[in-house]
Every structure is written in C-alpha cells, then in structure tokens.
Design a protein around this motif. Structure first.
Motif, short mmCIF file in Angstrom:
data_model
loop_
_atom_site.label_atom_id
_atom_site.label_comp_id
_atom_site.label_asym_id
_atom_site.label_seq_id
_atom_site.Cartn_x
_atom_site.Cartn_y
_atom_site.Cartn_z
N VAL A 233 0.84 -1.20 0.00
CA VAL A 233 0.00 0.00 0.00
C VAL A 233 0.87 1.25 0.00
O VAL A 233 1.88 1.32 0.72
N LEU A 234 0.47 2.21 -0.80
CA LEU A 234 0.96 3.58 -0.67
C LEU A 234 -0.20 4.44 -0.21
O LEU A 234 -1.21 4.55 -0.92
N TYR A 235 -0.07 5.02 0.97
CA TYR A 235 -0.99 6.06 1.40
C TYR A 235 -0.39 7.40 1.02
O TYR A 235 0.81 7.63 1.21
N GLY A 236 -1.22 8.29 0.50
CA GLY A 236 -0.78 9.65 0.23
C GLY A 236 -1.92 10.61 0.47
O GLY A 236 -3.09 10.28 0.25
N LYS A 237 -1.61 11.80 0.94
CA LYS A 237 -2.65 12.81 1.09
C LYS A 237 -3.26 13.10 -0.28
O LYS A 237 -2.55 13.21 -1.29
N ARG A 238 -4.56 13.22 -0.30
CA ARG A 238 -5.28 13.29 -1.57
C ARG A 238 -4.79 14.40 -2.48
O ARG A 238 -4.59 14.20 -3.68
#
Length: 406
Positions: A233-238
C-alpha cells in the motif's frame, strides 16, 4: 493475549526443522500467515476468481466488491481520510519508488534537499539517490546517536528551508528504533517539506494513524503483517496524489484514450495500471481482520515484553554484542564474538531456529555500526519466551562450536 490460541492459527509453526521444533524468528523479513488468510486466498481462486471493475457478471462483481472492500479495511486500519488515498501496489519498495519518481522528480530542483537517516532500508535510500541525480538535488543524512536513535535536535539541524522531502523509517529493520515520525513531520512541514514514511516495520507492530502522524506519504507491505506476498500500500494525502502523474500506463488506469493523447481515471485507480493484485488485496483484508481481532495495542505491548525478555537473556551470553536502543520494537540484532553471522545462523538452523543474517538491506547502517553483517532475531505475536530461551541455548551451542574464536 492468548498466544497459545494464536499459534494454533499458524499451521506452518507446527513442524520440525532438522529434527527440532521450528522456532521462527524472522518475521521482520516476512511474517507467517494465519489460516484465515490462507482460506481467503483459496476461496477467491475456488469460488469467484475474476477480474475486477471491468465486468458486470456475478463473479466479476463479487471480486470487485471484495477488492474494494479490502481498500476500505486498509483505510480504517491506518485511519486515512478516504479510500482514494489508498493505492494498492506490489509493496513498500514500489510505493517508495512511486513517490520518488512521480512526486520527487516533479517537485525537486537543483540545490533542493532530500533528508533521510543512516538507518534506512535500501528501498528508502536508492530511490532518493536516483531522484537527486536526476534533479540536481542534494541528499543529506540525519546523524544517529550512539544507541542508534535520532533526536529532534538533529532533525531540526539537518532539515532546512531548502529541504523538500524528508524520508524516514517508522521502525528500523535492524536496530528496532521507533522513530519520532509525528514530530519529524511537524519539523518538515514547518520548513515547507513533505515527509515520506517507510512503514514496512511499523504497520505490522504499531497502531498507525496517518492523520495523527500528519505524514504526507506512508508505505507498507502485506507480507510483514500476516498477509500475502506481492501486495502493498501507498498512502498519500489526496491533494498530493491528485497533483502527481502516474508512473505505470496501460489498462485500468485510463479514463479516455485517443490517438495522440489520453486522460487518467480519478484516484486511486490512476496509480493501479493493469490487472491489479486482486487475490493479494483480498488476503491483506483478511490479515487486517485477523490483526484487528487480536488488537494492535495488545500486539505492541506483547512484543515489547518479548524484546525486553530477549535483551535480558541474551546479555547473559559473554561475547555477544547487541545493537540498538534499550526501548525498541520486537527485534534484536547482534553479533557473537568474531563468529560470522552467517555461521551463527547456520548453527541455529541446525537447531531448528530461523534467524536472519547479513546486511539486512542496510549497508550504510552496517558501515555506521562498523560491521559487515549482523544476525537478527525478530518477533511477532506468535512467538514466546520459551522460543527466546531456545535461541539462547542455540547461541551457547554456537559459541561452544566456535570456541577457538573467543
């Protein structure tokens, strides 16, 4: 936490290796999988194997619901604001490379700074080296304290107004150091930089809240948290993800394709080109269900106790050198006198004990420690104090076997 009941859910642990009951102390490399995850993968392939998003038939709908349901499970697990901020990929390495290729190369100029630490895994070093070479940016390192920790003072001294990216492991895969990510994010933001967190060793062992940490990007892999290999998973601020260009092009990630130009789908799918890792995502969702049932706070507390017990017992072995801070995640990295760690691991394996030996994809840290390699015992929710006792016994046998080097 009922460790006996937990162990019963991991069939691989119920076996002998080289005539001894298996003691698996290599979960930092990859964790074992509970029955519920194995069954979720089996169920997908047996009952509703199909591609996602593209079909309207029943199997395709079931697969899509499970796949996107797993994305929602990830969102809740790390407390992201939206599923559009959850990008499925092959793992932590792919996630970090995505940020380095798409975000860094579009936002760095000559003389800008990328700041990392000496304890980073190669996956959180090499992409930034390449980004610096491509843009003319400067790669800087936050110094380490003698015990292998970083201080806020050193972070503040290293991060400047020229810094555009701070990249840091949440937990060191060698030292067990738990880094002050939340405070580092604040310092980065005060200087106009973004922070990228390698959470490969964080998410499996800590309760992670990306909104509380205020990190801009957070990367992790399923296979270190009881899930399958090949999915992460890569989480990033939208807002950041929306401004970034995809790094892989093809089917699934497009909106419209013309003869000369194309447009992209909305988040998160513009970063998921081609047939996605469907079974892997479903398996990750099952792993999250399993970890939630046990409780992340309980897992962390239990691993702290295991690490403290291991430190106490290992320190009874004369000639054993341990690396890293007193307060740490659930792993211990060490060397036994002048015995090469590969030899140590080989003798332990003969006793049915699995540990990791080598540079652990952290050669700059090995140089900082002034060693070429180390041995590492890493623990998870299915390990016991009795297994640590077995490790001590195995190391004493190793010491006896190589007695001439002590």
């Amino acid at each position: 936490m009922d460790v006996r009941a937990i162990r019963e859910q991991f069939p691989i642990l119920d076996q002998e290796v080289n005539g001894h009951p298996l003691v698996y102390l290599d979960s930092s490399a990859t964790s074992q999988k509970p029955v519920s995850v194995i069954e979720a993968l089996d169920e997908y392939y047996r009952l509703y194997n199909s591609n996602v998003h593209r079909g309207v038939h029943t199997l395709g709908t079931r697969a899509t619901d499970k796949y996107e349901g797993a994305r929602e499970k990830v969102r809740r697990f790390i407390n992201a604001e939206s599923t559009s901020e959850i990008i499925f990929n092959r793992g932590t390495t792919t996630a970090l490379n995505t940020v380095a290729w798409s975000y860094a190369r579009s936002n760095l100029s000559e003389g800008d700074e990328i700041v990392i630490t000496y304890m980073e895994h190669h996956s959180n070093i090499i992409p930034w080296q390449q980004a610096a070479k491509a843009t003319g940016a400067v790669l800087k390192y936050i110094p380490l304290q003698p015990d292998g920790t970083v201080t806020l003072e050193d972070i503040r001294a290293t991060v400047t107004k020229r810094t555009k990216i701070v990249a840091m492991a949440h937990v060191s895969n060698v030292l067990g150091t738990i880094n002050p990510v939340k405070e580092a994010a604040k310092i980065a933001h005060e200087n106009g930089a973004v922070i990228v967190v390698d959470g490969a060793q964080g998410v499996p062992h800590l309760k992670v809240d990306v909104q509380d940490l205020d990190c801009d990007f957070y990367a992790f892999s399923a296979h270190k948290m009881c899930g399958p290999t090949g999915i992460g998973v890569l989480y990033g601020k939208r807002a950041l993800l929306e401004a970034m260009e995809p790094v892989e092009f093809g089917g699934e990630m497009i909106d419209f394709v013309g003869l000369q130009d194309s447009t992209w789908k909305e988040l998160p799918w513009k970063f998921e080109g081609g047939t996605p890792i469907i079974a892997g995502a479903i398996g990750l969702g099952a792993a999250i269900d399993f970890l939630n049932e046990v409780g992340m706070e309980e897992i962390h507390e239990y691993e702290e106790k295991l690490a403290a017990y291991a430190l106490k017992q290992l320190r009874t072995i004369e000639g054993l050198e341990i690396y890293g801070p007193e307060e740490r995640a659930g792993l211990v990295t060490f060397n036994l006198g002048d015995v090469h760690p590969h030899d140590t691991a080989t003798v332990l394996d003969a006793e049915g004990i699995a540990v990791r030996a080598g540079h652990h994809c952290a050669q700059p840290l090995m140089k900082w420690l002034d060693v070429t390699a180390t041995a590492r015992a890493s623990f998870y929710l299915y390990n016991t104090e009795e297994e640590i006792d077995r490790l001590v016994e195995g190391l004493l046998k190793t010491k006896e076997y190589f007695g001439d080097v002590f």
